[in-house]
Design a protein around this motif. Structure first.
Motif, PDB file in Angstrom:
ATOM      1  N   ALA A  18      -4.304  10.273  -1.625  1.00  0.00           N
ATOM      2  CA  ALA A  18      -4.202   8.888  -2.090  1.00  0.00           C
ATOM      3  C   ALA A  18      -3.013   8.728  -3.025  1.00  0.00           C
ATOM      4  CB  ALA A  18      -5.496   8.478  -2.800  1.00  0.00           C
ATOM      5  N   HIS A  19      -2.798   9.725  -3.890  1.00  0.00           N
ATOM      6  CA  HIS A  19      -1.662   9.672  -4.829  1.00  0.00           C
ATOM      7  C   HIS A  19      -0.333   9.716  -4.083  1.00  0.00           C
ATOM      8  CE1 HIS A  19       0.613  10.152  -8.496  1.00  0.00           C
ATOM      9  NE2 HIS A  19       1.185  11.230  -7.980  1.00  0.00           N
ATOM     10  N   SER A  20      -0.228  10.599  -3.093  1.00  0.00           N
ATOM     11  CA  SER A  20       1.038  10.713  -2.344  1.00  0.00           C
ATOM     12  C   SER A  20       1.302   9.454  -1.521  1.00  0.00           C
ATOM     13  CB  SER A  20       1.016  11.946  -1.434  1.00  0.00           C
ATOM     14  OG  SER A  20       0.027  11.811  -0.436  1.00  0.00           O
ATOM     15  N   CYS A  21       0.234   8.805  -1.043  1.00  0.00           N
ATOM     16  CA  CYS A  21       0.402   7.582  -0.241  1.00  0.00           C
ATOM     17  C   CYS A  21       0.677   6.361  -1.109  1.00  0.00           C
ATOM     18  CB  CYS A  21      -0.833   7.337   0.621  1.00  0.00           C
ATOM     19  SG  CYS A  21      -0.996   8.508   1.993  1.00  0.00           S
ATOM     20  N   SER A  22       0.653   6.533  -2.440  1.00  0.00           N
ATOM     21  CA  SER A  22       0.982   5.415  -3.323  1.00  0.00           C
ATOM     22  C   SER A  22       2.489   5.278  -3.526  1.00  0.00           C
ATOM     23  CB  SER A  22       0.280   5.582  -4.678  1.00  0.00           C
ATOM     24  OG  SER A  22       0.819   6.700  -5.373  1.00  0.00           O
ATOM     25  N   LEU A  23       3.269   6.224  -2.974  1.00  0.00           N
ATOM     26  CA  LEU A  23       4.723   6.096  -3.028  1.00  0.00           C
ATOM     27  C   LEU A  23       5.123   4.798  -2.320  1.00  0.00           C
ATOM     28  CD1 LEU A  23       5.645   9.766  -2.086  1.00  0.00           C
ATOM     29  CD2 LEU A  23       5.881   8.723  -4.335  1.00  0.00           C
ATOM     30  N   PRO A  24       6.107   4.077  -2.856  1.00  0.00           N
ATOM     31  CA  PRO A  24       6.458   2.755  -2.290  1.00  0.00           C
ATOM     32  C   PRO A  24       6.701   2.753  -0.780  1.00  0.00           C
ATOM     33  CG  PRO A  24       7.575   3.066  -4.379  1.00  0.00           C
ATOM     34  CD  PRO A  24       6.887   4.361  -4.060  1.00  0.00           C
ATOM     35  N   VAL A  25       7.438   3.753  -0.258  1.00  0.00           N
ATOM     36  CA  VAL A  25       7.743   3.743   1.181  1.00  0.00           C
ATOM     37  C   VAL A  25       6.481   3.925   2.016  1.00  0.00           C
ATOM     38  CG1 VAL A  25      10.149   4.468   1.015  1.00  0.00           C
ATOM     39  CG2 VAL A  25       8.356   6.207   1.086  1.00  0.00           C
ATOM     40  N   MET A  26       5.555   4.770   1.548  1.00  0.00           N
ATOM     41  CA  MET A  26       4.308   4.986   2.274  1.00  0.00           C
ATOM     42  C   MET A  26       3.378   3.783   2.124  1.00  0.00           C
ATOM     43  SD  MET A  26       4.410   7.849   3.871  1.00  0.00           S
ATOM     44  CE  MET A  26       6.145   7.601   4.182  1.00  0.00           C
ATOM     45  N   ARG A  27       3.369   3.213   0.928  1.00  0.00           N
ATOM     46  CA  ARG A  27       2.516   2.049   0.687  1.00  0.00           C
ATOM     47  C   ARG A  27       2.943   0.878   1.578  1.00  0.00           C
ATOM     48  NH1 ARG A  27       3.127   1.693  -4.616  1.00  0.00           N
ATOM     49  NH2 ARG A  27       4.597  -0.026  -4.532  1.00  0.00           N
ATOM     50  N   ASN A  28       4.252   0.715   1.763  1.00  0.00           N
ATOM     51  CA  ASN A  28       4.740  -0.362   2.633  1.00  0.00           C
ATOM     52  C   ASN A  28       4.278  -0.171   4.077  1.00  0.00           C
ATOM     53  OD1 ASN A  28       6.046  -1.525   0.483  1.00  0.00           O
ATOM     54  ND2 ASN A  28       8.049  -0.650   0.963  1.00  0.00           N
ATOM     55  N   VAL A  29       4.321   1.077   4.558  1.00  0.00           N
ATOM     56  CA  VAL A  29       3.857   1.376   5.920  1.00  0.00           C
ATOM     57  C   VAL A  29       2.371   1.056   6.052  1.00  0.00           C
ATOM     58  CG1 VAL A  29       3.409   3.230   7.589  1.00  0.00           C
ATOM     59  CG2 VAL A  29       5.610   3.122   6.414  1.00  0.00           C
ATOM     60  N   ILE A  30       1.582   1.508   5.091  1.00  0.00           N
ATOM     61  CA  ILE A  30       0.133   1.302   5.130  1.00  0.00           C
ATOM     62  C   ILE A  30      -0.207  -0.185   5.050  1.00  0.00           C
ATOM     63  CG2 ILE A  30      -2.027   1.726   3.876  1.00  0.00           C
ATOM     64  CD1 ILE A  30      -0.749   4.485   3.078  1.00  0.00           C
ATOM     65  N   ASP A  31       0.502  -0.926   4.184  1.00  0.00           N
ATOM     66  CA  ASP A  31       0.258  -2.369   4.065  1.00  0.00           C
ATOM     67  C   ASP A  31       0.595  -3.097   5.367  1.00  0.00           C
ATOM     68  OD1 ASP A  31      -0.607  -2.058   1.491  1.00  0.00           O
ATOM     69  OD2 ASP A  31       1.275  -2.692   0.557  1.00  0.00           O
ATOM     70  N   THR A  32       1.690  -2.676   6.012  1.00  0.00           N
ATOM     71  CA  THR A  32       2.070  -3.287   7.297  1.00  0.00           C
ATOM     72  C   THR A  32       1.009  -3.024   8.350  1.00  0.00           C
ATOM     73  OG1 THR A  32       4.434  -3.055   6.811  1.00  0.00           O
ATOM     74  CG2 THR A  32       3.831  -3.333   9.123  1.00  0.00           C
ATOM     75  N   LEU A  33       0.510  -1.783   8.405  1.00  0.00           N
ATOM     76  CA  LEU A  33      -0.533  -1.439   9.377  1.00  0.00           C
ATOM     77  C   LEU A  33      -1.812  -2.221   9.102  1.00  0.00           C
ATOM     78  CD1 LEU A  33      -0.040   2.429   9.616  1.00  0.00           C
ATOM     79  CD2 LEU A  33       0.486   0.746  11.380  1.00  0.00           C
ATOM     80  N   ARG A  34      -2.170  -2.335   7.842  1.00  0.00           N
ATOM     81  CA  ARG A  34      -3.387  -3.076   7.485  1.00  0.00           C
ATOM     82  C   ARG A  34      -3.257  -4.543   7.925  1.00  0.00           C
ATOM     83  NH1 ARG A  34      -3.413  -1.923   2.498  1.00  0.00           N
ATOM     84  NH2 ARG A  34      -4.853  -0.177   2.556  1.00  0.00           N
ATOM     85  N   THR A  35      -2.089  -5.137   7.685  1.00  0.00           N
ATOM     86  CA  THR A  35      -1.844  -6.524   8.092  1.00  0.00           C
ATOM     87  C   THR A  35      -1.942  -6.672   9.606  1.00  0.00           C
ATOM     88  OG1 THR A  35      -0.385  -6.835   6.190  1.00  0.00           O
ATOM     89  CG2 THR A  35      -0.192  -8.434   7.974  1.00  0.00           C
ATOM     90  N   MET A  36      -1.398  -5.680  10.327  1.00  0.00           N
ATOM     91  CA  MET A  36      -1.418  -5.731  11.788  1.00  0.00           C
ATOM     92  C   MET A  36      -2.845  -5.620  12.325  1.00  0.00           C
ATOM     93  SD  MET A  36       0.205  -3.192  14.542  1.00  0.00           S
ATOM     94  CE  MET A  36      -1.141  -2.118  14.134  1.00  0.00           C
ATOM     95  N   PHE A  37      -3.659  -4.725  11.744  1.00  0.00           N
ATOM     96  CA  PHE A  37      -5.039  -4.579  12.185  1.00  0.00           C
ATOM     97  C   PHE A  37      -5.817  -5.880  11.963  1.00  0.00           C
ATOM     98  CE2 PHE A  37      -4.463   0.135  11.094  1.00  0.00           C
ATOM     99  CZ  PHE A  37      -4.101   0.436  12.398  1.00  0.00           C
ATOM    100  N   ILE A  38      -5.563  -6.546  10.830  1.00  0.00           N
ATOM    101  CA  ILE A  38      -6.231  -7.821  10.552  1.00  0.00           C
ATOM    102  C   ILE A  38      -5.761  -8.878  11.541  1.00  0.00           C
ATOM    103  CG2 ILE A  38      -6.411  -9.700   8.860  1.00  0.00           C
ATOM    104  CD1 ILE A  38      -6.216  -7.494   6.662  1.00  0.00           C
ATOM    105  N   PHE A  39      -4.462  -8.883  11.856  1.00  0.00           N
ATOM    106  CA  PHE A  39      -3.899  -9.870  12.781  1.00  0.00           C
ATOM    107  C   PHE A  39      -4.568  -9.784  14.151  1.00  0.00           C
ATOM    108  CE2 PHE A  39      -0.829 -11.036  16.091  1.00  0.00           C
ATOM    109  CZ  PHE A  39      -0.474 -12.320  15.687  1.00  0.00           C
ATOM    110  N   PHE A  40      -4.785  -8.572  14.641  1.00  0.00           N
ATOM    111  CA  PHE A  40      -5.385  -8.398  15.973  1.00  0.00           C
ATOM    112  C   PHE A  40      -6.918  -8.408  15.952  1.00  0.00           C
ATOM    113  CE2 PHE A  40      -1.137  -6.857  17.216  1.00  0.00           C
ATOM    114  CZ  PHE A  40      -0.988  -7.575  18.395  1.00  0.00           C
TER     115      PHE A  40
END
Length: 200
Positions: A18-40
């Motif tokens: 969780a700590h390593s995924c809080s890095l900005p570049v990883m967080r952006n990827v995860i946020d994009t994926l979360r948005t996409m899952f909600i969209f579909f």
């Protein structure tokens, strides 16, 4: 009563991920994926994606639809990433149908001829731009590759029969894998740098 409370090894590993995924570049990827899952996660949109997947997926192989991200167990998110990795081209085509009206003759007319409202088209265009961005693809592949090696050890560390020597061996194996990945990446960048120097 005097015993110190200590998180189990699996939970500690989960906290480290969780700590390593809080890095900005990883967080952006995860946020994009979360948005996409909600969209579909809407019948009409998921129906379009399912129709594209049904036609494009190789016969005889198991279909992998999109699944949402696990909220608590970070290593188990690898399942979600694996489904997205498998369905990437289908997702891109579905977004292209929605935002640009492409592929109309290739898939189910019920969805390709559907009228999409302007808000949906705008969201689809934003997602399409985000997931086809080079930086997103590279960061997603890094996230996907690294988490794939943690899935087994996360489950293994939860077993009550696991002894300290076996646990240490599993951790050492993952660390060795990560070192080899790091060395491979370093070697690739060194090669690119040398080529750039020759060109310059």
């Amino acid at each position: 009563p005097r015993a110190y409370y200590v998180h189990c090894s699996s939970h500690l590993l989960n906290l480290a991920i969780a700590h390593s995924c809080s890095l900005p570049v990883m967080r952006n990827v995860i946020d994009t994926l979360r948005t996409m899952f909600i969209f579909f996660d809407w019948p009409k949109r998921s129906g379009l994606l399912d129709s594209i997947t049904a036609k494009e997926h190789p016969p005889g192989s198991k279909r992998k639809p999109l699944i949402g991200l696990c909220k608590t167990r970070w290593a188990e998110r690898h399942d979600s990433y694996g489904h997205f990795y498998t369905s990437y081209t289908y997702v891109v085509k579905a977004l292209e149908v929605i935002c640009a009206g492409l592929h109309k003759s290739e898939y189910d007319a019920e969805y390709t001829e559907a009228v999409w409202d302007s808000k949906t088209k705008t969201e689809a265009n934003g997602l399409l731009t985000a997931i086809t961005n080079f930086q997103f693809i590279v960061n997603f592949m890094a996230l996907y590759s690294f988490l794939s090696h943690l899935e087994g050890i996360t489950v293994g560390l939860q077993k009550s029969a696991l002894d300290i020597l076996e646990a240490y061996s599993k951790v050492a194996e993952v660390k060795t894998t990560y070192r080899s990945l790091r060395d491979g990446i370093d070697g690739a960048f060194a090669s690119i740098y040398r080529q750039a120097e020759r060109v310059a």
